[in-house]
Design a protein around this motif. Structure first.
Motif, short mmCIF file in Angstrom:
data_model
loop_
_atom_site.label_atom_id
_atom_site.label_comp_id
_atom_site.label_asym_id
_atom_site.label_seq_id
_atom_site.Cartn_x
_atom_site.Cartn_y
_atom_site.Cartn_z
N LEU A 225 1.12 -13.92 25.01
CA LEU A 225 2.39 -13.17 24.85
C LEU A 225 1.87 -12.23 23.73
O LEU A 225 1.26 -12.33 22.73
CB LEU A 225 3.80 -13.94 24.57
CG LEU A 225 4.10 -15.05 25.84
CD1 LEU A 225 5.41 -15.74 24.84
CD2 LEU A 225 4.47 -14.13 26.91
N TYR B 117 0.82 -18.72 23.99
CA TYR B 117 0.60 -18.60 25.41
C TYR B 117 1.98 -18.44 26.20
O TYR B 117 3.03 -19.19 25.70
CB TYR B 117 -0.25 -19.65 25.91
CG TYR B 117 -1.70 -19.48 25.40
CD1 TYR B 117 -2.24 -18.19 25.80
CD2 TYR B 117 -2.31 -20.56 24.90
CE1 TYR B 117 -3.78 -18.44 25.21
CE2 TYR B 117 -3.70 -20.62 24.41
CZ TYR B 117 -4.29 -19.52 24.72
OH TYR B 117 -5.68 -19.47 24.24
N ASP B 118 1.77 -17.88 27.38
CA ASP B 118 3.00 -18.16 28.19
C ASP B 118 2.79 -19.06 28.93
O ASP B 118 2.38 -18.81 30.23
CB ASP B 118 3.27 -16.71 28.73
CG ASP B 118 4.27 -16.65 30.00
OD1 ASP B 118 5.28 -17.72 29.81
OD2 ASP B 118 4.45 -15.92 30.90
#
Ligand code: HEC
Length: 193
Positions: A10, A20-21
Motif C-alpha cells: 500500500l 501489504y494489502d
C-alpha cells in the motif's frame, strides 16, 4: 504463505513502516457475513418480535415447575389422606422389634446418629427436641420413610423392608430419655409428651 496472490504494497508509509494489502481469507469473510445475516434475523425476532428472551423463558419455566410442584404436593396430600391410617404406636413396646430395629440402626443409621442415638451428623435422637415431627411413632415412620429433603437424611423406603422401617422407628422411639455416651446438643423444638 500463499504466493498465488501477488503482494501489493500500500502506498502509505509511517516512519518507514509499510504494509501489504492482504485480503482476508474467504472462510473468515463467510463467517463474518454469516454473523451479520444471523443478527438481521435474530435481533428483530427476539428483541422486537414474538421470540421469548432468556428472562421470559426462565420465568415461564419456573412457573411451570412451580405449578408441577404444587400439583405434586396436592396429589401426595390427597393420597396420604386417602390411605388408611395405620396405628404405628401398637408396635412401640414390642421388645423383638426393638432388638431388630437396633440392628438396622447400627448398620444403616449409626454413621450419622451414633449407635446409641447420641447424634453426630444427624440430630440427637434421645432427647425431647425434634427438628421434624414430634418424636411419636407416626412422625418417626414418616421421617425414616421419606427422609428430610435437602438434608443428609435420605428417604429409606427404597432401601429398607417395611418391617425394617417400622423396627428402626420402634428402636428410635425406645431411645427417648436414654443417656448416650456423647449427647449432641438439642436441635429443633422441645416436644412435651
Ligand atoms: C448420612 C447421614 C444420615 C444417615 C445415614 C441417617 N440419618 Fe437420620 N438424619 C440425618 C440428618 C442430617 C438429620 C436432620 C435433618 C434435618 O436437618 O432436618 C436426620 C434426621 C433424622 C430424624 C429426625 C430427627 C429430628 O430431630 O427431626 C430421625 C428420626 C432419623 N434421622 C432417623 C434415622 C434412621 C432411623 C436412620 C437409618 C435408617 C437414619 N436416620 C440415617 C442424617 C442421617
Amino acid at each position: 504463505m500463499s504466493n498465488k496472490v501477488e503482494d501489493k504494497v500500500l502506498d502509505h508509509d509511517f516512519d518507514g513502516i509499510q504494509e501489504y494489502d492482504n485480503p482476508l481469507p474467504r472462510w473468515w469473510l463467510m463467517l463474518f457475513y454469516g454473523c451479520i445475516a444471523f443478527a438481521v434475523v435474530y435481533i428483530p425476532y427476539y428483541h422486537f418480535g414474538p421470540g421469548p428472551l432468556m428472562q421470559e423463558e426462565y420465568a415461564a419455566e419456573m412457573e411451570a415447575a412451580n405449578k408441577a410442584l404444587t400439583a405434586h404436593a396436592a396429589e401426595e396430600a390427597k393420597q396420604e389422606a386417602a390411605a388408611p391410617k395405620e396405628d404405628w404406636s401398637k408396635f412401640e413396646q414390642d421388645q423383638a422389634r426393638v432388638a431388630a430395629g437396633k440392628e438396622v440402626f447400627a448398620t444403616r443409621c449409626a454413621a450419622c446418629h451414633l449407635a446409641d442415638g447420641g447424634g453426630s451428623v444427624g440430630p440427637n435422637l434421645t432427647d425431647n427436641h425434634w427438628k421434624n415431627g414430634r418424636g411419636d411413632m407416626a412422625s418417626l415412620v414418616k421421617i425414616i420413610k421419606k427422609g428430610v429433603p435437602g438434608t443428609a437424611m435420605v428417604a429409606w423406603e427404597s432401601q429398607l423392608s417395611k418391617d425394617e422401617l417400622i423396627n428402626s422407628a420402634v428402636f428410635v422411639r425406645s431411645l427417648k430419655g436414654t443417656k448416650p455416651a456423647v449427647a449432641k446438643a438439642p436441635e429443633g423444638d422441645l416436644v412435651e409428651d
